[in-house]
Design a protein around this motif. Sequence first.
Motif, short mmCIF file in Angstrom:
data_model
loop_
_atom_site.label_atom_id
_atom_site.label_comp_id
_atom_site.label_asym_id
_atom_site.label_seq_id
_atom_site.Cartn_x
_atom_site.Cartn_y
_atom_site.Cartn_z
N ARG A 101 -58.47 -22.51 9.62
CA ARG A 101 -59.07 -22.08 10.89
C ARG A 101 -60.60 -22.13 10.79
O ARG A 101 -61.28 -22.59 11.73
CB ARG A 101 -58.59 -20.67 11.26
CG ARG A 101 -57.10 -20.59 11.57
CD ARG A 101 -56.71 -19.28 12.24
NE ARG A 101 -56.97 -18.11 11.41
CZ ARG A 101 -56.11 -17.59 10.54
NH1 ARG A 101 -54.94 -18.19 10.34
NH2 ARG A 101 -56.41 -16.51 9.85
N SER B 289 -52.31 -25.40 20.23
CA SER B 289 -53.58 -24.71 20.39
C SER B 289 -54.00 -24.80 21.84
O SER B 289 -53.46 -25.60 22.61
CB SER B 289 -54.66 -25.31 19.49
OG SER B 289 -55.11 -26.57 19.99
N SER C 247 -63.18 -24.62 12.78
CA SER C 247 -64.29 -24.01 13.53
C SER C 247 -65.62 -24.66 13.16
O SER C 247 -66.46 -24.93 14.03
CB SER C 247 -64.34 -22.51 13.25
OG SER C 247 -65.44 -21.91 13.91
N HIS D 173 -51.96 -16.43 20.26
CA HIS D 173 -51.98 -17.07 18.94
C HIS D 173 -51.14 -16.33 17.92
O HIS D 173 -50.94 -16.82 16.81
CB HIS D 173 -53.43 -17.20 18.45
CG HIS D 173 -54.16 -15.90 18.41
ND1 HIS D 173 -54.50 -15.18 19.54
CD2 HIS D 173 -54.64 -15.17 17.37
CE1 HIS D 173 -55.13 -14.08 19.20
NE2 HIS D 173 -55.23 -14.04 17.88
N PHE E 181 -52.04 -23.64 10.77
CA PHE E 181 -52.92 -22.69 11.47
C PHE E 181 -52.78 -21.27 10.95
O PHE E 181 -53.54 -20.38 11.34
CB PHE E 181 -52.64 -22.72 12.98
CG PHE E 181 -52.78 -24.08 13.60
CD1 PHE E 181 -53.82 -24.92 13.23
CD2 PHE E 181 -51.89 -24.53 14.55
CE1 PHE E 181 -53.97 -26.18 13.80
CE2 PHE E 181 -52.02 -25.78 15.13
CZ PHE E 181 -53.06 -26.61 14.76
N LEU F 33 -55.47 -20.99 17.95
CA LEU F 33 -54.52 -21.80 17.19
C LEU F 33 -53.25 -20.99 16.99
O LEU F 33 -53.32 -19.81 16.60
CB LEU F 33 -55.12 -22.19 15.84
CG LEU F 33 -56.51 -22.85 15.89
CD1 LEU F 33 -57.06 -23.01 14.49
CD2 LEU F 33 -56.43 -24.20 16.60
N THR G 246 -59.13 -16.12 15.66
CA THR G 246 -59.33 -17.11 16.70
C THR G 246 -60.62 -17.87 16.40
O THR G 246 -61.40 -17.46 15.54
CB THR G 246 -59.44 -16.47 18.10
OG1 THR G 246 -60.55 -15.56 18.09
CG2 THR G 246 -58.18 -15.72 18.48
N THR H 8 -50.79 -19.37 15.21
CA THR H 8 -50.69 -19.06 13.78
C THR H 8 -49.26 -18.94 13.27
O THR H 8 -49.04 -18.69 12.08
CB THR H 8 -51.46 -17.76 13.44
OG1 THR H 8 -50.86 -16.66 14.14
CG2 THR H 8 -52.93 -17.88 13.84
#
Length: 559
Positions: free
Chosen positions: A303, A435, A307, A471, A297, A290, A511, A292
């Motif tokens: 995050r 993403s 997930s 990311h 994000f 994602l 991540t 950031t």
Amino acid sequence: MTQARFLRSARIAAAGLAMGAMVLTGCSANAGNTGSAKADASAQTALLTIPREDMGTFVRNFNPFAPTVAPMTQQAIYESLLIYNPANGDTTPWLASEWKAAEDGKSIIFTLRDGVKWSDGQPLVPADVVTTFALQKKIKGGYDYLDTVTAEGTNQVKFSFKTAWSPALFDLGQLSILPDHVWSKIADPEKDANEKPVGTGPYTEVDAFQAQSFVLKKNPNYWQPEKQKIAGIKMLAFAGNDGANLAAANGDVDWAPQYMPNIEKTFISKDPDHRKYWFPPTGSMINWQLNTTKAPFNDTDVRKALSMAVDRDQVTKIGMSGYTKPADCTGLSGNYETWKNKEVQDNCEWTKLNVDEANKLLDKAGYPKGADGKRTLKDGKPFEFKISVGAASSDWLSVANVIAQNLAEVGVTAKVDSPDWAAVVAGYETGDFDSGIVWTANDPSPYKYFAGTMGTSTVKPVGEKAFENYHRFGDPKADALLTEFAAAADEDTQHDIADKLQEEYSAVAPTIPLFAGPEWGAYNNTRFTGWPTEENPYATLSVRAPTTVLVLTSLEPAK
């Protein structure tokens, strides 16, 4: 590394299928019934035939710095100082016969192997290594820990570091070495196509180059002539897995290093005595990354919530045909099994499916659901974003679609965006993406993996090219641990620090780890024997790995 090594296929256009059919007709070992055709087929049996499933056409570019470099450039044409094999943990001296690290950890001296020549007959010399690293740093960056690279006498190269740097051996040892007498004269080494490469590898001579295929023939000056038992390599271009898999199913290729769904039925069953596959879980961790630099994000809770909304069992079963296993909170793939922190594994929560907890975290973070069941951002806009994956990757596209469906369960809208891989990677590199499904570093130690997922030194501003940490996440606590790891000379201490890095990774979730990337590899031993197997793992079956040259120098025609 060339990021395309993990690119898989998605779909193939009608024109691509037609072109693939023409390629297959021309390369089949059994094509035709006339005497001339039989003679041609007989001649072709000496060439190891390999499909490239993510390149619809080839461009004659053998520059290892190029984003569209031709396949086999860094496997058959150029070689490295050493080769690490993740399948069995062995390290093989290659262009270097030996090396020695200083006791203070601040330098390494490599001794070049006697008798190695470039394909044009010139000897391998220390200047080749010096020039290679100067170009690498100038064009691709990295190696910030390097202070100097200097020739020591006629056959040694000394790498001096700014500080003690224990991960340096494999980082330095696995870079492809280029000839100084060629590359020092190239006006623009970043953009030159290097159409007639000069290498030390076993197969350097470019022949019959076409948009859909090309051949690499034997290096006339190879330092291991006794290991050049195959006449050459023939590469075939395909715009996706479908065409490459058809070629494998029809017996038109010898080595099939791509994703094949239901491989037992589609490939093995057609000739089980000669067709085999092996997918060790030693590939890199495949992450959902994602960006950031964009809200939301940049929020750890978000995050972790996203997930927990992902059903990794579904991801691996549907997207990856059950060929791999879901990731855990260590973030580490099967290549690092001995490095994993068991406590982090056993207490792992945020990589397990938990829709209720995901909803609670998103509510708490301030992203409420509306009457329609869909969430909004803090500015009132819809909570929606793109998941970018290259169009050629059928498996990863399936993964992205599963994730998008899972996210709908928590009121988040994700749209799968699938242009070609060049456009996707360009977005990753500049930070112009939401993403994506992304590969990661896969060195012998987990140092580079964690540096590339949460080290501040790898964070590039949006708009500036990044070759890792797409990311763009940095963590000062991780920096301190990475510095300790780099300075640690013994593996026990490194393992202790790696445990702490995993704890920090699990705490901040830089991540979203999905699964360990299998090292795809299948083969047909009708024409060539000597392949690596689970019982004899002298290499993996990847055609894009440092160990590929070990396979090329082990295969021989079937008797």
